[in-house]
Structure formats: structure tokens, C-alpha cells
Design a protein around this motif. Structure first.
Motif, PDB file in Angstrom:
ATOM      1  N   LYS A  29      -8.996 -10.114  -9.115  1.00 22.53           N
ATOM      2  CA  LYS A  29      -8.600 -10.896 -10.278  1.00 22.53           C
ATOM      3  C   LYS A  29      -9.863 -11.419 -10.965  1.00 22.53           C
ATOM      4  CE  LYS A  29      -5.984 -15.120 -11.409  1.00 22.53           C
ATOM      5  NZ  LYS A  29      -6.989 -16.197 -11.361  1.00 22.53           N
TER       6      LYS A  29
ATOM      7  N   ILE B 241      -6.285  -8.185 -13.783  1.00 17.22           N
ATOM      8  CA  ILE B 241      -6.074  -7.748 -12.406  1.00 17.22           C
ATOM      9  C   ILE B 241      -6.459  -6.273 -12.333  1.00 17.22           C
ATOM     10  CG2 ILE B 241      -4.389  -7.394 -10.570  1.00 17.22           C
ATOM     11  CD1 ILE B 241      -2.784  -9.729 -11.771  1.00 17.22           C
TER      12      ILE B 241
ATOM     13  N   THR C  26      -7.151  -2.798 -10.022  1.00 18.61           N
ATOM     14  CA  THR C  26      -6.897  -2.134  -8.750  1.00 18.61           C
ATOM     15  C   THR C  26      -8.225  -1.939  -8.024  1.00 18.61           C
ATOM     16  OG1 THR C  26      -7.074   0.055  -9.772  1.00 18.61           O
ATOM     17  CG2 THR C  26      -4.877  -0.927  -9.631  1.00 18.61           C
TER      18      THR C  26
ATOM     19  N   SER D  25       3.263  -7.042 -10.769  1.00 19.93           N
ATOM     20  CA  SER D  25       1.989  -6.344 -10.983  1.00 19.93           C
ATOM     21  C   SER D  25       1.918  -5.042 -10.191  1.00 19.93           C
ATOM     22  CB  SER D  25       0.809  -7.255 -10.630  1.00 19.93           C
ATOM     23  OG  SER D  25       0.904  -7.724  -9.300  1.00 19.93           O
ATOM     24  N   SER D  26       2.489  -5.001  -8.999  1.00 19.00           N
ATOM     25  CA  SER D  26       2.458  -3.767  -8.210  1.00 19.00           C
ATOM     26  C   SER D  26       3.267  -2.668  -8.899  1.00 19.00           C
ATOM     27  CB  SER D  26       2.992  -4.011  -6.791  1.00 19.00           C
ATOM     28  OG  SER D  26       4.334  -4.432  -6.810  1.00 19.00           O
TER      29      SER D  26
ATOM     30  N   ALA E 140      -6.252  -6.295  -4.631  1.00 19.89           N
ATOM     31  CA  ALA E 140      -6.731  -6.106  -5.996  1.00 19.89           C
ATOM     32  C   ALA E 140      -7.782  -7.178  -6.269  1.00 19.89           C
ATOM     33  CB  ALA E 140      -5.578  -6.219  -6.991  1.00 19.89           C
TER      34      ALA E 140
ATOM     35  N   THR F 286      -3.619 -10.258  -3.690  1.00 19.17           N
ATOM     36  CA  THR F 286      -2.669  -9.184  -3.379  1.00 19.17           C
ATOM     37  C   THR F 286      -1.679  -9.096  -4.528  1.00 19.17           C
ATOM     38  OG1 THR F 286      -1.293 -10.731  -2.114  1.00 19.17           O
ATOM     39  CG2 THR F 286      -2.900  -9.409  -0.876  1.00 19.17           C
ATOM     40  N   LEU F 287      -1.199  -7.903  -4.799  1.00 18.10           N
ATOM     41  CA  LEU F 287      -0.314  -7.682  -5.934  1.00 18.10           C
ATOM     42  C   LEU F 287       1.096  -8.195  -5.644  1.00 18.10           C
ATOM     43  CD1 LEU F 287      -1.349  -4.040  -6.934  1.00 18.10           C
ATOM     44  CD2 LEU F 287      -2.133  -6.188  -7.947  1.00 18.10           C
TER      45      LEU F 287
END
Length: 244
Positions: free
Chosen positions: A211, A230, A232, A197-198, A209, A192-193
Motif C-alpha cells: 500500500k 495498492i 500487487t 481488492s482481491s 500486497a 493483505t488484500l
């Protein structure tokens, strides 16, 4: 929206499922559109909350709808599939597919880095210099991936003067440094971001997301690159076939 028919011999949740599915397929409900709240659907259709929930759960399981905590239920974006094959860089692969690719270099530094990075690059000396390059990958003006690349300085001396934002690292490896890449080892895991990163990827915090951790080897089995990417996953899916 059509109304379920209680006189039919078809379960009400299946009727509602089909009504919403037809609306999505006909574009009456477009990608990213918000579905009316379950409470309103119950009132409109004159059916129970449990019946509405069953229909929605089936649509979520099929990938046609997605629930966002605290925001509601939305029509899923049709995921574009990207197929990665052969040992090419992201920029080269996507450019070949006709996408407009931009790279934004967020950080470019050189230092000793930490023990974990040195181990992933097969470096024993804590004094050996390593490049750290953090880039935002953009497709058709939309943030798509966040990438942090680590490269031993001795493998690409003077890289900062050679690498441009629009460049493919793999082109630079081949054409500027004459490196011949033999293989890549890659692991993929869902994440999860976080807050940083979000923001960079223009997604909600805690969005799902993928990785990718990747090590790239030259013909003499030296590690040329260790990369953490990373990607989306809300609008995209990835198919990877890697050969020499």
C-alpha cells in the motif's frame, strides 16, 4: 525428479533442495507450477517429512517457492522490477518502459469527502469540494494496481471533462492546468488484500500486497493530490528513486 543418494556425504535435505532448485532453474518446474505434496515427496524420495520440510523451507526463504495456505507449494514467479524515478505518473513511467498500459476508471465523484481526506489534502473547510477517482491499473492485460486519488476541485476545475481513461494524471496536471510539481511524500506498508481488492486485482483474498500513500505538492506547497495505491507484489517488485 532425481532421487537423493543416501551414500553421499551430503545432508539429505541439501540434496533435495538442490534437486528442486535445479528443476526450477532448468524450467522443468515452471513459474506458477505446483510442487508435489510433501507426503508424496517423502514417499518418492524415501526420506522423512522433516527432511522434506527443511528443503522446502530453504527454497521458500530464497524466494524460489511460495506456500499458499490450503492450496500447497508453488514455484514463485520471477518478479519484474519497476524503477520509479523523478516525479512522473505511473502511466508515463510504465509507457516509457514499453509496457502496454490501460486505466479503467471505476469511480469518479465529487463531494466534500471525510475529515481524514481533507486533512491529508490540507483542506480546513468541510464544504470544499474534492474529486475522488478510483482506477484499476492494467499492464499487458493483467490487473496490477488499484488506485484511489483525491484532488481538490479548486486545483483542477472541470477535471471530469478533461481526464480520459488512457490519460496520465501528471500529464493532465502539467498540460491542462499548468501545475508545476515540486515534491512527493510517500509511505509504503505491506498489507493483505480484502474481498473487494482481491477480486479487482484477480488475486486470492488475503494475498500480500503493498500500500502506497502519496501526497504531491506544487511549488507553492499546496497539496495537489493525495493517493492511496495498492500494488500487487507476487510477480513484481518496486524500486523508487524520487528527485525533482
Amino acid at each position: 525428479m532425481k532421487i537423493v543418494d543416501k551414500n553421499l556425504d551430503i545432508a539429505l535435505h541439501i540434496q533435495l533442495y538442490q534437486i528442486i532448485k535445479d528443476m526450477i532453474e532448468s524450467k522443468e518446474l515452471e513459474e506458477g507450477a505446483s510442487l508435489m505434496p510433501e507426503r508424496e515427496l517423502c514417499k518418492l524420495q524415501n526420506i522423512s517429512r522433516m527432511t522434506v520440510n527443511k528443503a522446502i523451507v530453504n527454497l521458500v526463504n530464497e524466494g524460489l517457492l511460495e506456500r499458499r495456505q490450503g492450496k500447497g507449494t508453488f514455484v514463485s514467479y520471477k518478479k519484474q522490477q519497476y524503477r520509479f524515478q523523478k516525479l512522473k505518473g505511473f502511466t508515463e513511467v510504465m509507457s516509457e518502459r514499453g509496457f502496454n498500459i490501460n486505466n479503467k476508471i471505476l469511480e469518479f465523484e465529487i463531494g466534500a469527502q471525510n475529515k481524514i481526506i481533507r486533512e491529508n489534502l490540507g483542506i480546513k473547510s468541510e464544504h470544499e469540494l474534492i474529486y475522488k477517482i478510483k482506477r484499476l491499473r492494467i499492464i499487458d492485460n493483467e490487473p496490477f494496481a488499484l488506485e484511489t486519488v483525491y484532488i481538490p476541485e479548486k486545483m483542477c476545475a472541470g477535471l471530469k471533462e478533461v481526464l480520459k481513461e488512457e490519460d496520465s494524471l501528471y500529464r493532465v496536471f502539467r498540460e491542462e492546468y499548468n501545475h508545476k510539481i515540486e515534491k512527493a511524500i510517500q509511505t509504503i506498508e505491506p498489507i493483505t488484500l480484502n474481498k473487494e481488492s482481491s477480486k479487482l486485482l484477480n488475486r486470492d483474498i488475503n494475498s500480500l500486497a503493498l500500500k502506497f500513500d502519496r501526497k504531491v505538492y506544487t511549488q507553492d506547497q499546496s497539496i495537489l493530490e493525495y493517493t492511496i495505491s495498492i500494488f500487487t507484489s507476487d510477480k513484481h517488485q518496486y524500486q523508487i528513486m524520487m528527485t525533482e
